[in-house]
Design a protein around this motif. Structure first.
Motif, short mmCIF file in Angstrom:
data_model
loop_
_atom_site.label_atom_id
_atom_site.label_comp_id
_atom_site.label_asym_id
_atom_site.label_seq_id
_atom_site.Cartn_x
_atom_site.Cartn_y
_atom_site.Cartn_z
N GLU A 142 0.66 -1.20 0.05
CA GLU A 142 0.04 0.03 -0.11
C GLU A 142 0.69 1.23 0.11
OE1 GLU A 142 -3.27 0.20 -0.41
OE2 GLU A 142 -3.50 -2.00 -0.34
N ASN A 143 1.87 1.41 0.90
CA ASN A 143 2.53 2.61 0.88
C ASN A 143 3.89 2.40 1.58
OD1 ASN A 143 2.18 3.22 3.91
ND2 ASN A 143 0.03 3.24 3.29
N ILE A 144 4.92 3.34 1.33
CA ILE A 144 6.15 3.53 1.68
C ILE A 144 6.36 4.87 2.46
CG2 ILE A 144 8.60 3.49 1.47
CD1 ILE A 144 8.19 1.10 -0.65
N ILE A 161 -0.46 2.49 -6.81
CA ILE A 161 -0.36 3.33 -7.78
C ILE A 161 -1.23 4.85 -7.15
CG2 ILE A 161 -0.12 1.93 -9.57
CD1 ILE A 161 -2.73 2.58 -10.47
N LEU A 162 -1.50 4.76 -5.84
CA LEU A 162 -2.26 6.05 -5.51
C LEU A 162 -1.19 7.16 -5.34
CD1 LEU A 162 -4.29 3.94 -2.50
CD2 LEU A 162 -5.04 4.83 -4.83
N THR A 163 -1.89 8.53 -5.11
CA THR A 163 -1.18 9.60 -4.74
C THR A 163 -0.60 9.31 -3.87
OG1 THR A 163 -2.86 10.65 -6.55
CG2 THR A 163 -1.50 11.91 -4.84
N ILE A 180 7.11 1.28 -9.00
CA ILE A 180 5.82 1.34 -8.82
C ILE A 180 4.96 0.45 -9.31
CG2 ILE A 180 6.45 3.81 -8.08
CD1 ILE A 180 4.69 4.67 -10.55
N GLY A 181 3.68 0.50 -9.02
CA GLY A 181 2.57 -0.43 -9.44
C GLY A 181 2.17 -0.25 -11.03
N PRO A 182 1.73 -1.13 -11.60
CA PRO A 182 1.75 -1.18 -12.93
C PRO A 182 0.52 -0.20 -13.27
CG PRO A 182 1.11 -3.49 -12.31
CD PRO A 182 1.27 -2.60 -10.94
N GLY A 183 1.13 0.61 -14.31
CA GLY A 183 0.06 1.82 -14.80
C GLY A 183 0.27 3.02 -14.12
N GLY A 184 1.01 3.11 -13.24
CA GLY A 184 1.19 4.10 -12.17
C GLY A 184 2.17 5.22 -12.70
N ASN A 185 1.84 6.41 -12.21
CA ASN A 185 2.68 7.55 -12.87
C ASN A 185 3.36 8.30 -11.79
OD1 ASN A 185 3.45 10.17 -13.68
ND2 ASN A 185 1.28 10.69 -14.35
N ASN A 188 2.46 11.29 -9.62
CA ASN A 188 1.54 11.07 -8.69
C ASN A 188 2.24 10.19 -7.48
OD1 ASN A 188 0.07 12.78 -10.34
ND2 ASN A 188 -0.80 11.01 -11.41
N VAL A 189 2.73 9.06 -7.96
CA VAL A 189 3.05 8.38 -6.80
C VAL A 189 3.75 8.49 -6.03
CG1 VAL A 189 3.48 5.91 -6.38
CG2 VAL A 189 1.84 6.41 -8.30
N VAL A 190 4.79 9.26 -6.24
CA VAL A 190 6.06 9.65 -5.55
C VAL A 190 5.82 11.03 -5.19
CG1 VAL A 190 8.61 9.51 -5.20
CG2 VAL A 190 7.38 7.78 -6.89
#
Length: 435
Positions: A142-144, A161-163, A180-185, A188-190
């Motif tokens: 979920e998150n780091i 891939i959440l913000t 990061i997860g598939p399809g992630g930007n 936004n993610v980092v």
């Protein structure tokens, strides 16, 4: 002479016409054989490809896919029907039979136009060995989150891939690459990409880290004697026995002699308060704990022994607390692998585990000056939290990962603690025949 010329010309014309018809027949026959061969090959390809897909679905235990119950048959789409396969321009039929969960047969039939091909496969099911591939310092679902001056020394991976799923403070860093997860930007993610020392990549698919199957505990056999004082026990004292309690205090010393073989110690409560447990004899010991694990004071388990000689399995639901007043000057207090079905694990003070921690619990807390120099902390459902100057040498698999202060985790691929041999989730199959 003219009469004979007419006869010769007529014969020649007949020969040419006859040869032309023969050539046409040969060409038609050749084309028919080519078409038939192509049809057979395509039907064969459909049958073999469908069979391969079925076996992969069975191995990966994909719900509702070709699963035959014990002593039953699963047919798709029906026993005699065919399901269209547009990409292959044909159709297929699958029949899976389960004989007592000890033999599976797969009958795969491919159809292309009017041509049918069938292949039959026999499969012997077995439980796969749990052996996860881990080549990163930290993985989270979920998150780091890193705050203070916390550092991840190695690659990090995350399925989300959440913000702001990866939140990096201004003085923190990930030394190597981040995936990061598939399809992630990444934008936004980092939240703070310049704190990543390497590149930021997007995973082609989510990483999966299932728990192993927790082992069956030994039966409650002959009653054994609880242990409260310094003593040495041999296999005759503990093999095939249930010891209600091991409770050491006042620097009591328990020595477990394996007499050169791999042994099992089955205990209800394992409570070491200012005491030491030593393993001798040249063999290994698997300790199965039913209810409570508690270590405090100047305590150690297998402190000077081989890291692979001790595996502890804990079935209870209480916290496993390696308490804050443990102080061995940086040496380990638990030298082996610890496996918990449900409990959270707490390391405080200057205590540590040299080996592996594997748990299905919801939390692992490493606080203060804990030197948790573990090969692996494997807790895919847990919130793993490092506080203060906590240290880990190895890798962490988590649901959520949080490090603050001067916490450090450094990936080490060559740590010398073996993973326990445990069953993995699902089934695997060996091929008995493929006709």
């Amino acid at each position: 002479m003219g009469k004979y010329a007419i006869i010769l010309v007529s014969a020649l014309i007949f020969s040419v016409i006859s040869y032309s018809h023969a050539l046409q027949n040969a060409l038609f026959s050749s084309n028919a054989r080519t078409v038939q061969t192509f049809s057979e090959n395509q039907a064969y390809n459909i049958a073999q490809s469908a069979a391969t897909i079925v076996i992969n679905h069975l191995r990966n235990n994909i719900a509702g896919s070709f699963q035959a119950e014990k002593d039953d048959i699963f047919a798709f789409p029906s026993l005699e029907g065919f399901h269209d396969w547009e990409e292959m321009h044909g159709a297929y039929n699958i029949i899976v039979s389960n004989y007592g969960d000890t033999l599976y047969t797969v009958q795969s039939t491919g159809r292309f136009e009017d041509t049918i091909y069938r292949t039959d496969i026999g499969l012997i099911p077995f439980s796969p060995v749990w052996n996860p591939l881990i080549d990163q310092a930290v993985h989270a679902e979920e998150n780091i989150t890193l705050t203070g001056s916390a550092i991840i020394g190695g690659h990090a991976t995350i399925n989300s891939i959440l913000t702001n799923a990866v939140h990096l403070g201004s003085s923190t860093r990930i030394d190597s690459s981040l995936f990061i997860g598939p399809g992630g930007n990444p934008d936004n993610v980092v939240n703070n990409k310049n704190r990543v020392g390497g590149e930021i990549y997007v995973l082609p698919k989510k990483l999966e880290y299932p728990l192993p199957i927790f082992p069956n505990f030994p039966p409650f056999a002959l009653p054994g004697e609880s242990i409260y004082t310094t003593r040495t026990i041999t296999p005759s004292n503990y093999e095939h026995r249930y010891i209600p309690e091991i409770h050491l205090s006042g620097n009591a010393q328990l020595t477990i002699d394996t007499e050169g073989q791999d042994r099992i110690l089955h205990v209800g409560v394992f409570n070491i308060q200012s005491g030491d447990v030593h393993i001798i004899g040249g063999g290994s010991i698997d300790i199965y704990v039913e209810m409570t694990v508690d270590m405090a004071g100047n305590s150690s388990v297998n402190k000077n022994g081989n890291i692979n000689d001790l595996f502890m399995y804990y079935r209870g639901i209480d916290d496993v607390d390696l308490a804050e007043d443990i102080d061995f000057g940086g040496t380990t207090i638990f030298n082996g692998t610890f496996v918990s079905e449900k409990a959270r694990v707490i390391l405080r003070g200057t205590g540590g585990i040299q080996g592996n921690v594997i748990t299905g619990g919801s939390n692992i807390l490493i606080r203060g000056n804990a030197e948790a120099i573990s090969r692996l902390i494997y807790a895919p459902y847990a919130y793993v939290e490092l506080e203060g100057t906590a240290r880990i040498r190895g890798a962490v698999i988590s649901d959520r990962f949080y490090a603050q202060g001067n916490a450090r985790i450094t990936y080490d691929p060559d740590f010398d603690a073996d993973l326990p041999i445990m069953e993995g989730q699902g089934l695997d199959f060996s091929i008995l025949y493929w006709n």
